[in-house]
Design an enzyme around this catalytic site. Structure first.
Site, short mmCIF file in Angstrom:
data_model
loop_
_atom_site.label_atom_id
_atom_site.label_comp_id
_atom_site.label_asym_id
_atom_site.label_seq_id
_atom_site.Cartn_x
_atom_site.Cartn_y
_atom_site.Cartn_z
N TYR A 1 0.83 -1.22 0.00
CA TYR A 1 0.00 0.00 0.00
C TYR A 1 0.86 1.26 0.00
O TYR A 1 0.48 2.28 -0.58
CB TYR A 1 -1.00 -0.03 1.16
N ASP B 1 -7.70 5.68 -4.91
CA ASP B 1 -6.89 6.88 -5.21
C ASP B 1 -7.75 8.11 -4.99
O ASP B 1 -8.97 8.02 -4.87
CB ASP B 1 -6.34 6.80 -6.65
N HIS C 1 -14.59 1.56 -1.00
CA HIS C 1 -13.49 0.64 -0.65
C HIS C 1 -12.40 1.36 0.13
O HIS C 1 -11.27 0.86 0.24
CB HIS C 1 -12.90 0.00 -1.90
N GLY D 1 -15.64 1.99 -16.10
CA GLY D 1 -14.32 1.41 -15.89
C GLY D 1 -14.27 0.39 -14.78
O GLY D 1 -13.30 0.37 -14.01
N GLU E 1 -14.18 -2.38 -22.69
CA GLU E 1 -14.71 -3.63 -23.27
C GLU E 1 -15.84 -4.12 -22.38
O GLU E 1 -16.00 -3.64 -21.24
CB GLU E 1 -13.59 -4.67 -23.34
#
Ligand code: APR
Length: 230
Positions: free
Chosen positions: A53, A91, A106, A172, A200
């Site tokens: 981390y 982030d 999270h 994403g 995708e």
């Protein structure tokens, strides 16, 4: 006027240079989740987990938000209706991109948590093994990141927003980790229009009414322009 809920995953930060977890070069390709992203892994080898981390925290401080983060911030600022932004990412790129409010389900790399007393504080760039808690003094400091087997944060607030939303977009994210991968079904049950924005198809692409494929720095600004112009 829509009530919009957005869920983002690692893919929105990919073009900023942050790694994703799965797919080419993914973080989970060369290490085991069980070793670095579970309470058991931390108990087994706290030095390895803190180092993992520390490296991600240092990387996150070196990269910049991209056009996709900035477009979502524009949507949050300029859209007259409600916009709830939920991220699985740890982030701080949504905030750096100008987002006024972000739900980090999270946790965050910039947060530290005491495993002994639940005190939270701003993480230093490098957390030591047995990092002392500024509140109780125990050497139990850990990254304030939700590990596998732990309950994600803000779930009540998230499900409340999903139950009222009229437009849901997942951006994403591979749709492989629950509960986030199930949010689209909650939104659908609320009667919302659902959009998957990704490079995708994700594992849950069939749950979405609309898909927009391409790099987030192109697809997200285009989607935001459509919503704002709509
Ligand atoms: N633009 C848009 N999407 C992209 C881009 C890009 N430039 N690059 C990659 N993607 C997409 C991939 O197609 C994939 O669907 O981003 C997704 C990344 O998937 P994952 O690596 O599985 O990341 P994510 O879905 O956020 O993982 C969810 O799993 O490991 C846990 O806690 C961790 O929050 C993480 C959760």
């Amino acid at each position: 006027m829509e009530r919009i809920v957005i869920l983002t995953g690692a893919g929105i930060s990919a073009e900023s240079g942050m790694g994703t977890f799965r797919g080419a070069g993914g973080l989970w390709n060369d290490r085991r989740v069980e070793d670095v992203a579970t309470p058991e892994g931390f108990a087994r080898d706290p030095a390895m987990v803190q180092d993992f981390y520390n490296q991600r925290r240092q990387k996150a401080r070196q990269v910049a938000p991209n056009a996709a983060h900035e477009a979502l911030a524009r949507l949050q600022r300029d859209y007259p209706g409600e916009v709830t932004l939920i991220t699985q990412n740890v982030d701080g790129l949504h905030e750096a991109g100008g987002s006024p409010s972000v739900i980090h389900m999270h946790g965050r790399l910039d947060g530290a948590l005491c495993a002994a007393c639940d005190h939270r504080w701003d993480a230093p760039e490098v957390m030591e093994v047995a990092h002392p808690c500024p509140a109780c003094g125990a050497g139990a400091g850990r990254p304030d990141v939700v590990w596998f087997g732990e309950m994600p944060y803000f779930m009540d607030e998230i499900f409340e927003a999903l139950s009222r939303c009229t437009l849901f977009a997942a951006i994403g994210t591979s749709g492989q980790v629950y509960p986030a991968a199930g949010f689209v079904q909650e939104a659908f049950r609320a009667g919302a229009h659902t959009v998957e924005i990704n490079l995708e198809p994700s594992a849950v692409v069939s749950d979405f009414a609309e898909t927009r494929f391409g790099p987030a720095t192109q697809t997200v600004p285009a989607w935001v322009a459509d919503v704002l112009g709509g």
